[in-house]
Write an enzyme that holds these catalytic residues in place. Structure first.
Site, PDB file in Angstrom:
ATOM      1  N   CYS A 112       0.817  -1.226   0.000  1.00 16.23           N
ATOM      2  CA  CYS A 112       0.000   0.000   0.000  1.00 16.23           C
ATOM      3  C   CYS A 112       0.845   1.269   0.000  1.00 16.23           C
ATOM      4  O   CYS A 112       0.339   2.348  -0.308  1.00 16.23           O
ATOM      5  CB  CYS A 112      -0.917   0.015   1.218  1.00 16.23           C
ATOM      6  SG  CYS A 112      -2.063  -1.356   1.246  1.00 16.23           S
ATOM      7  N   HIS A 246      -3.352   7.365   2.666  1.00 14.95           N
ATOM      8  CA  HIS A 246      -3.754   6.064   2.143  1.00 14.95           C
ATOM      9  C   HIS A 246      -5.138   5.738   2.693  1.00 14.95           C
ATOM     10  O   HIS A 246      -5.398   5.901   3.890  1.00 14.95           O
ATOM     11  CB  HIS A 246      -2.739   5.007   2.591  1.00 14.95           C
ATOM     12  CG  HIS A 246      -3.154   3.604   2.268  1.00 14.95           C
ATOM     13  ND1 HIS A 246      -3.681   3.253   1.052  1.00 14.95           N
ATOM     14  CD2 HIS A 246      -3.126   2.471   3.017  1.00 14.95           C
ATOM     15  CE1 HIS A 246      -3.964   1.961   1.060  1.00 14.95           C
ATOM     16  NE2 HIS A 246      -3.644   1.463   2.235  1.00 14.95           N
ATOM     17  N   ASN A 276     -10.007  -0.191   0.317  1.00 14.79           N
ATOM     18  CA  ASN A 276      -8.538  -0.111   0.299  1.00 14.79           C
ATOM     19  C   ASN A 276      -8.035  -0.617  -1.059  1.00 14.79           C
ATOM     20  O   ASN A 276      -8.083  -1.815  -1.333  1.00 14.79           O
ATOM     21  CB  ASN A 276      -7.977  -0.956   1.442  1.00 14.79           C
ATOM     22  CG  ASN A 276      -6.459  -0.890   1.530  1.00 14.79           C
ATOM     23  OD1 ASN A 276      -5.793  -0.373   0.622  1.00 14.79           O
ATOM     24  ND2 ASN A 276      -5.911  -1.411   2.620  1.00 14.79           N
TER      25      ASN A 276
HETATM   26  N1  ACO Z   1     -17.670  -8.653  10.158  1.00 13.91           N
HETATM   27  C1  ACO Z   1     -17.961  -8.935  11.443  1.00 13.91           C
HETATM   28  N2  ACO Z   1     -17.019  -9.212  12.365  1.00 13.91           N
HETATM   29  C2  ACO Z   1     -15.749  -9.202  11.973  1.00 13.91           C
HETATM   30  C3  ACO Z   1     -15.374  -8.928  10.637  1.00 13.91           C
HETATM   31  C4  ACO Z   1     -16.402  -8.642   9.721  1.00 13.91           C
HETATM   32  N3  ACO Z   1     -16.148  -8.350   8.416  1.00 13.91           N
HETATM   33  N4  ACO Z   1     -14.025  -8.973  10.545  1.00 13.91           N
HETATM   34  C5  ACO Z   1     -13.562  -9.276  11.767  1.00 13.91           C
HETATM   35  N5  ACO Z   1     -14.605  -9.427  12.617  1.00 13.91           N
HETATM   36  C6  ACO Z   1     -14.544  -9.766  14.034  1.00 13.91           C
HETATM   37  C7  ACO Z   1     -13.271 -10.478  14.398  1.00 13.91           C
HETATM   38  O1  ACO Z   1     -13.353 -11.851  14.109  1.00 13.91           O
HETATM   39  C8  ACO Z   1     -13.185 -10.174  15.879  1.00 13.91           C
HETATM   40  O2  ACO Z   1     -14.036 -11.062  16.563  1.00 13.91           O
HETATM   41  P1  ACO Z   1     -13.557 -11.773  17.921  1.00 13.91           P
HETATM   42  O3  ACO Z   1     -13.329 -10.641  18.873  1.00 13.91           O
HETATM   43  O4  ACO Z   1     -14.710 -12.653  18.248  1.00 13.91           O
HETATM   44  O5  ACO Z   1     -12.293 -12.493  17.557  1.00 13.91           O
HETATM   45  C9  ACO Z   1     -13.784  -8.777  16.010  1.00 13.91           C
HETATM   46  O6  ACO Z   1     -14.554  -8.579  14.808  1.00 13.91           O
HETATM   47  C10 ACO Z   1     -12.775  -7.672  16.155  1.00 13.91           C
HETATM   48  O7  ACO Z   1     -11.782  -7.832  15.170  1.00 13.91           O
HETATM   49  P2  ACO Z   1     -10.603  -6.823  15.037  1.00 13.91           P
HETATM   50  O8  ACO Z   1      -9.675  -7.283  13.968  1.00 13.91           O
HETATM   51  O9  ACO Z   1     -10.003  -6.552  16.391  1.00 13.91           O
HETATM   52  O10 ACO Z   1     -11.364  -5.485  14.574  1.00 13.91           O
HETATM   53  P3  ACO Z   1     -10.784  -4.044  14.374  1.00 13.91           P
HETATM   54  O11 ACO Z   1     -11.577  -3.063  15.131  1.00 13.91           O
HETATM   55  O12 ACO Z   1      -9.283  -3.996  14.530  1.00 13.91           O
HETATM   56  O13 ACO Z   1     -11.113  -3.750  12.813  1.00 13.91           O
HETATM   57  C11 ACO Z   1      -9.911  -3.786  10.720  1.00 13.91           C
HETATM   58  C12 ACO Z   1     -10.574  -4.616  11.826  1.00 13.91           C
HETATM   59  C13 ACO Z   1     -10.997  -3.010  10.006  1.00 13.91           C
HETATM   60  C14 ACO Z   1      -9.223  -4.767   9.762  1.00 13.91           C
HETATM   61  C15 ACO Z   1      -8.856  -2.815  11.292  1.00 13.91           C
HETATM   62  O14 ACO Z   1      -8.049  -3.481  12.221  1.00 13.91           O
HETATM   63  C16 ACO Z   1      -7.949  -2.186  10.231  1.00 13.91           C
HETATM   64  O15 ACO Z   1      -8.389  -1.430   9.391  1.00 13.91           O
HETATM   65  N6  ACO Z   1      -6.648  -2.448  10.283  1.00 13.91           N
HETATM   66  C17 ACO Z   1      -5.665  -1.806   9.403  1.00 13.91           C
HETATM   67  C18 ACO Z   1      -5.755  -2.227   7.978  1.00 13.91           C
HETATM   68  C19 ACO Z   1      -4.742  -1.459   7.166  1.00 13.91           C
HETATM   69  O16 ACO Z   1      -4.421  -0.314   7.442  1.00 13.91           O
HETATM   70  N7  ACO Z   1      -4.196  -2.038   6.142  1.00 13.91           N
HETATM   71  C20 ACO Z   1      -3.236  -1.240   5.362  1.00 13.91           C
HETATM   72  C21 ACO Z   1      -2.305  -2.005   4.669  1.00 13.91           C
HETATM   73  S1  ACO Z   1      -3.015  -3.199   3.577  1.00 13.91           S
HETATM   74  C22 ACO Z   1      -1.734  -3.633   2.502  1.00 13.91           C
HETATM   75  O17 ACO Z   1      -0.582  -3.218   2.636  1.00 13.91           O
HETATM   76  C23 ACO Z   1      -2.031  -4.516   1.348  1.00 13.91           C
END
Ligand code: ACO
Length: 320
Positions: A112, A246, A276
């Site tokens: 990214c 980004h 993304n």
């Molecule tokens: N729908 C419902 N529940 C979900 C989903 C979904 N789509 N995805 C995950 N959950 C659940 C998980 O299983 C977890 O459940 P659990 O507590 O029972 O295990 C819960 O939701 C919380 O999951 P988290 O991963 O802690 O959620 P978070 O608030 O961190 O949000 C997210 C997830 C959106 C992925 C966030 O962490 C994020 O955006 N991270 C950064 C991503 C990023 O910046 N990427 C950039 C680089 S990408 C690249 O280089 C190619």
């Protein structure tokens, strides 16, 4: 010699997929996706769309907005991590389709963060006099790298391409650039190359992301990067006209803007409609800001990205 951006362009596939699609077959919901990421929909490449074909469309738009011909281009850099070939590079494929002459053409792979890496490299070419007009493209088909059954990743990514034309000029355009990486975090965000993996290997062919860990590092590293680059240029965040981050997650964007004490009205936001799009996200957002006449010549703009590697970086520029 200075390097400045003189044109922008973009391409989005015809098909836009709303969050409700995922509700139809996964344990997820539109409200979860929107509240955790800010994403409402994303564009998905059709069978005819490739990194090269989308990159060509974005490049043509950028050349048109710069009033330049393809023959004027003497450097092509493509930021991508989802090109369908190991070689030839996406840059060579795009060079061929565009009919550009024998200029250097190569890909940069910093996930990214690829587009800020590419801008930084193109800036060096131009400031050293090695190139006069560079085409810098970010193009991705991230929806072909994800497991559509994995709710933790499949709801986040989209496809598209953006491009800029950078030229040599006598007034400062790119004021500062800063790119960094730390490979020790590679386990939290990665994508295997299946062509070099043995048949019986249990390695996944899909993008893997530990979202929460990536989230924390992204906020931390990008806030620091913004502070460093502004200090390098002897500037304060309040002098910025636009912040073009980004577009991975609205909560990451909001957290960085808050740390910089920047109002969200100064932040270009496309994550809701694009998802993304990895290395394509910044040029897509930049082009959207320019075409909506939000970003105008003379504006001070900060670009920032973070991705697999881990790799991250910032570019500070006077637009136009
Ligand atoms: N729908 C419902 N529940 C979900 C989903 C979904 N789509 N995805 C995950 N959950 C659940 C998980 O299983 C977890 O459940 P659990 O507590 O029972 O295990 C819960 O939701 C919380 O999951 P988290 O991963 O802690 O959620 P978070 O608030 O961190 O949000 C997210 C997830 C959106 C992925 C966030 O962490 C994020 O955006 N991270 C950064 C991503 C990023 O910046 N990427 C950039 C680089 S990408 C690249 O280089 C190619």
């Amino acid at each position: 010699m200075f390097a400045k951006i003189v044109g922008t362009g973009s391409f989005l596939p015809a098909k836009s997929l709303a969050n409700s699609y995922f509700e139809s077959y996964l344990d997820t919901s539109d409200s979860w996706i929107q509240s955790r990421s800010g994403i409402r929909s994303r564009y998905v490449a059709g069978p005819q769309d490739t990194v090269a074909s989308m990159g060509v469309s974005a490049a043509k738009n950028a050349l048109q907005s710069a009033s330049l011909q393809v023959q004027d281009v003497d450097l092509i850099i493509v930021a991508t991590c989802s090109h369908d070939k190991i070689f030839p590079s996406a840059a060579c494929c795009i060079q061929d389709i565009l009919g550009a002459h024998d200029c250097p053409a190569f890909d940069i792979q910093a996930a990214c963060a690829g587009f800020v890496y590419a801008l930084s490299v193109a800036r060096s070419y131009i400031e050293s006099g090695a190139a006069k007009s560079a085409l810098i493209i970010g193009s991705e088909v991230m929806t072909r790298t994800i497991d559509w059954q994995d709710r933790r990743t499949c709801v986040l990514f989209g496809d598209g391409a953006g491009a800029v034309v950078m030229q040599a000029g006598d007034k400062p355009g790119i004021l500062a650039s800063c790119i960094k990486a730390n490979g020790c975090h590679s386990s939290i965000l990665n994508l295997n190359n299946m062509t070099t993996i043995e048949e019986k290997s249990d390695k996944s062919p899909y993008l893997h992301m530990d979202g929460a860990s990536v989230f924390k590092l992204a906020v931390n590293k990008l806030s620091q990067s913004a502070t460093d680059i502004l200090r390098q240029a002897n500037m304060e965040p309040c002098q910025l006209d636009w912040f073009v981050p980004h577009q991975a997650n609205l909560r990451i964007i909001t957290a960085i803007a808050k740390k910089l004490e920047l109002p969200m009205s100064k932040v270009i936001q496309t994550v809701a409609e694009h998802g993304n799009t990895s290395a394509a996200s910044i040029p897509l957002a930049l082009d959207s800001g320019v075409r909506q006449e939000k970003i105008v010549p003379g504006n001070l703009v900060l670009l920032e990205a973070f991705g697999g590697g881990l790799a991250w970086g910032s570019v500070l520029l006077n637009y136009g």
